[in-house]
Write a protein that holds these residues in place. Sequence first.
Motif, PDB file in Angstrom:
ATOM      1  N   ALA A   4      23.328   6.939 142.933  1.00  0.00           N
ATOM      2  CA  ALA A   4      23.337   6.222 141.451  1.00  0.00           C
ATOM      3  C   ALA A   4      24.651   5.180 141.749  1.00  0.00           C
ATOM      4  N   PHE A   5      24.658   4.145 140.903  1.00  0.00           N
ATOM      5  CA  PHE A   5      25.709   3.354 140.938  1.00  0.00           C
ATOM      6  C   PHE A   5      26.022   3.216 139.503  1.00  0.00           C
ATOM      7  N   SER A   6      27.421   3.352 139.057  1.00  0.00           N
ATOM      8  CA  SER A   6      27.975   2.959 138.050  1.00  0.00           C
ATOM      9  C   SER A   6      28.414   1.744 137.571  1.00  0.00           C
ATOM     10  N   TYR A   7      28.303   1.176 136.677  1.00  0.00           N
ATOM     11  CA  TYR A   7      28.805  -0.141 136.076  1.00  0.00           C
ATOM     12  C   TYR A   7      29.518  -0.170 134.933  1.00  0.00           C
ATOM     13  N   ILE A   8      30.760  -0.583 134.876  1.00  0.00           N
ATOM     14  CA  ILE A   8      31.615  -0.567 133.655  1.00  0.00           C
ATOM     15  C   ILE A   8      32.083  -1.803 133.444  1.00  0.00           C
ATOM     16  N   ARG A   9      32.005  -2.169 132.060  1.00  0.00           N
ATOM     17  CA  ARG A   9      32.461  -3.539 131.639  1.00  0.00           C
ATOM     18  C   ARG A   9      32.965  -3.751 130.300  1.00  0.00           C
ATOM     19  N   PHE A  10      33.898  -4.154 129.957  1.00  0.00           N
ATOM     20  CA  PHE A  10      34.456  -4.537 128.732  1.00  0.00           C
ATOM     21  C   PHE A  10      35.139  -5.932 128.755  1.00  0.00           C
ATOM     22  N   VAL A  48      35.874  -9.142 131.413  1.00  0.00           N
ATOM     23  CA  VAL A  48      34.915  -9.981 132.040  1.00  0.00           C
ATOM     24  C   VAL A  48      33.686 -10.141 130.879  1.00  0.00           C
ATOM     25  N   SER A  49      33.605 -11.409 130.283  1.00  0.00           N
ATOM     26  CA  SER A  49      32.436 -11.339 129.275  1.00  0.00           C
ATOM     27  C   SER A  49      31.054 -11.278 129.897  1.00  0.00           C
ATOM     28  N   GLY A  50      30.395 -10.866 129.094  1.00  0.00           N
ATOM     29  CA  GLY A  50      28.919 -10.794 129.108  1.00  0.00           C
ATOM     30  C   GLY A  50      27.962 -11.717 128.571  1.00  0.00           C
ATOM     31  N   TYR A  51      28.754 -12.513 127.429  1.00  0.00           N
ATOM     32  CA  TYR A  51      27.920 -13.358 126.733  1.00  0.00           C
ATOM     33  C   TYR A  51      27.465 -14.696 127.477  1.00  0.00           C
ATOM     34  N   ARG A  52      28.391 -15.055 128.203  1.00  0.00           N
ATOM     35  CA  ARG A  52      28.071 -16.355 128.888  1.00  0.00           C
ATOM     36  C   ARG A  52      27.569 -16.154 130.581  1.00  0.00           C
ATOM     37  N   GLY A  53      27.393 -14.550 130.781  1.00  0.00           N
ATOM     38  CA  GLY A  53      26.693 -14.218 132.004  1.00  0.00           C
ATOM     39  C   GLY A  53      27.768 -14.318 133.080  1.00  0.00           C
ATOM     40  N   GLN A  54      29.258 -14.351 132.949  1.00  0.00           N
ATOM     41  CA  GLN A  54      30.242 -14.463 133.858  1.00  0.00           C
ATOM     42  C   GLN A  54      30.038 -13.187 134.728  1.00  0.00           C
ATOM     43  N   ARG A  86      26.254  -3.703 128.200  1.00  0.00           N
ATOM     44  CA  ARG A  86      27.207  -3.901 129.163  1.00  0.00           C
ATOM     45  C   ARG A  86      26.647  -4.690 130.231  1.00  0.00           C
ATOM     46  N   VAL A  87      25.499  -4.760 130.673  1.00  0.00           N
ATOM     47  CA  VAL A  87      24.871  -5.484 131.701  1.00  0.00           C
ATOM     48  C   VAL A  87      24.790  -6.956 131.073  1.00  0.00           C
ATOM     49  N   SER A  88      24.683  -7.349 129.879  1.00  0.00           N
ATOM     50  CA  SER A  88      24.477  -8.685 129.441  1.00  0.00           C
ATOM     51  C   SER A  88      24.258  -8.782 128.097  1.00  0.00           C
ATOM     52  N   ARG A  89      25.057  -9.858 127.587  1.00  0.00           N
ATOM     53  CA  ARG A  89      25.139 -10.277 126.127  1.00  0.00           C
ATOM     54  C   ARG A  89      24.348 -11.778 125.938  1.00  0.00           C
ATOM     55  N   GLN A  90      23.875 -12.237 127.202  1.00  0.00           N
ATOM     56  CA  GLN A  90      23.331 -13.472 126.996  1.00  0.00           C
ATOM     57  C   GLN A  90      21.968 -13.617 126.216  1.00  0.00           C
ATOM     58  N   ALA A  91      21.815 -14.811 125.961  1.00  0.00           N
ATOM     59  CA  ALA A  91      20.425 -15.089 125.191  1.00  0.00           C
ATOM     60  C   ALA A  91      19.481 -14.144 125.666  1.00  0.00           C
ATOM     61  N   PRO A  92      18.470 -13.600 124.785  1.00  0.00           N
ATOM     62  CA  PRO A  92      17.648 -12.399 125.101  1.00  0.00           C
ATOM     63  C   PRO A  92      16.685 -12.716 126.247  1.00  0.00           C
ATOM     64  N   SER A 146      27.840 -11.135 119.636  1.00  0.00           N
ATOM     65  CA  SER A 146      28.699 -11.845 120.406  1.00  0.00           C
ATOM     66  C   SER A 146      28.602 -13.359 119.859  1.00  0.00           C
ATOM     67  N   ARG A 147      27.444 -13.891 119.250  1.00  0.00           N
ATOM     68  CA  ARG A 147      27.520 -15.191 118.856  1.00  0.00           C
ATOM     69  C   ARG A 147      28.093 -15.375 117.547  1.00  0.00           C
ATOM     70  N   VAL A 148      28.086 -14.487 116.679  1.00  0.00           N
ATOM     71  CA  VAL A 148      28.666 -14.345 115.445  1.00  0.00           C
ATOM     72  C   VAL A 148      30.060 -14.341 115.525  1.00  0.00           C
ATOM     73  N   LYS A 149      30.523 -13.407 116.467  1.00  0.00           N
ATOM     74  CA  LYS A 149      32.150 -13.122 116.601  1.00  0.00           C
ATOM     75  C   LYS A 149      32.604 -14.550 117.413  1.00  0.00           C
ATOM     76  N   GLY A 150      31.962 -15.197 118.361  1.00  0.00           N
ATOM     77  CA  GLY A 150      32.435 -16.705 118.707  1.00  0.00           C
ATOM     78  C   GLY A 150      32.573 -17.517 117.740  1.00  0.00           C
ATOM     79  N   GLU A 151      31.786 -17.552 116.817  1.00  0.00           N
ATOM     80  CA  GLU A 151      31.558 -18.605 115.734  1.00  0.00           C
ATOM     81  C   GLU A 151      32.849 -18.406 114.982  1.00  0.00           C
ATOM     82  N   ARG A 152      33.095 -17.065 114.717  1.00  0.00           N
ATOM     83  CA  ARG A 152      34.381 -16.556 113.869  1.00  0.00           C
ATOM     84  C   ARG A 152      35.552 -16.929 114.256  1.00  0.00           C
TER      85      ARG A 152
END
Length: 251
Positions: A4-10, A48-54, A86-92, A146-152
């Motif tokens: 197993a591999f664990s992945y942690i992101r915020f 590291v942001s997941g919204y823009r796939g960084q 945690r994996v992605s917040r990009q466009a669906p 993420s989009r709404v937060k970015g707009e605010r």
Amino acid sequence: MKDAFSYIRFSSPEQAKGDSFRRQSEKADAWAKANGYRIVKSWEDLGVSGYRGQNATKGDFGEFLRAAAAGELARDSVLLVENLDRVSRQAPRKALSRFLSLIDCGIGVVTLTDGALYTAESLDQDKSGMLLFGSLMVMIRANNESRVKGERVAAAWERKRLAARDKAHRLSDRIPGWLTPGRDEAGRRTCTENTKRAGIVRRIFEETVQGLGHRAIAKGLNRDGELSFLSQTAWQPSSVSKIIRSRAAMG
């Protein structure tokens, strides 16, 4: 035991001060022990942001994806994540494509919040399609949040920029260490140069041009009894580096 591999992101560095890392780590360890897996490696994208796939292009998750695509990870191993966001917040569309390509590499995905296991077999055998549909809904929600937060945030900064232009308000309470905050007779915020500190900044740039490194510059400042701006303690090479790299020094 299976791998197993664990992945942690915020997303923000501030979250490192909170409970996010511990919570995600403990959930991964608990699931692995309860299900006969061993965590052979942990991958982390902290701040590291997941919204823009960084995380998938510049972060640890990108390394994980490349290893999976190259067949370097055991098939039937699993990736443990707190939730799919945690994996992605990009466009669906992009998030779903990355999710399915990982599963096609033979790597399962476990979401620790609900204990769901996504594999090629489980998705193909789900005749109702609800397992795949549910994962897509999570991706849509995460992207919208993420989009709404970015707009605010963008709107808030636009208000600050207008206030800075029309009312001389500072954009932020954080100003360069060589400036002193104040107010004029009308009560508007002002910034004036701290002559002593500005001299230190000029010295740092002059010594850099002369070929001195950050460590040598810091040693010289400490030898002369100069204190760093924020901590009021001895200078560190990293503090010198921040001033050299700061666009604020350009005025």
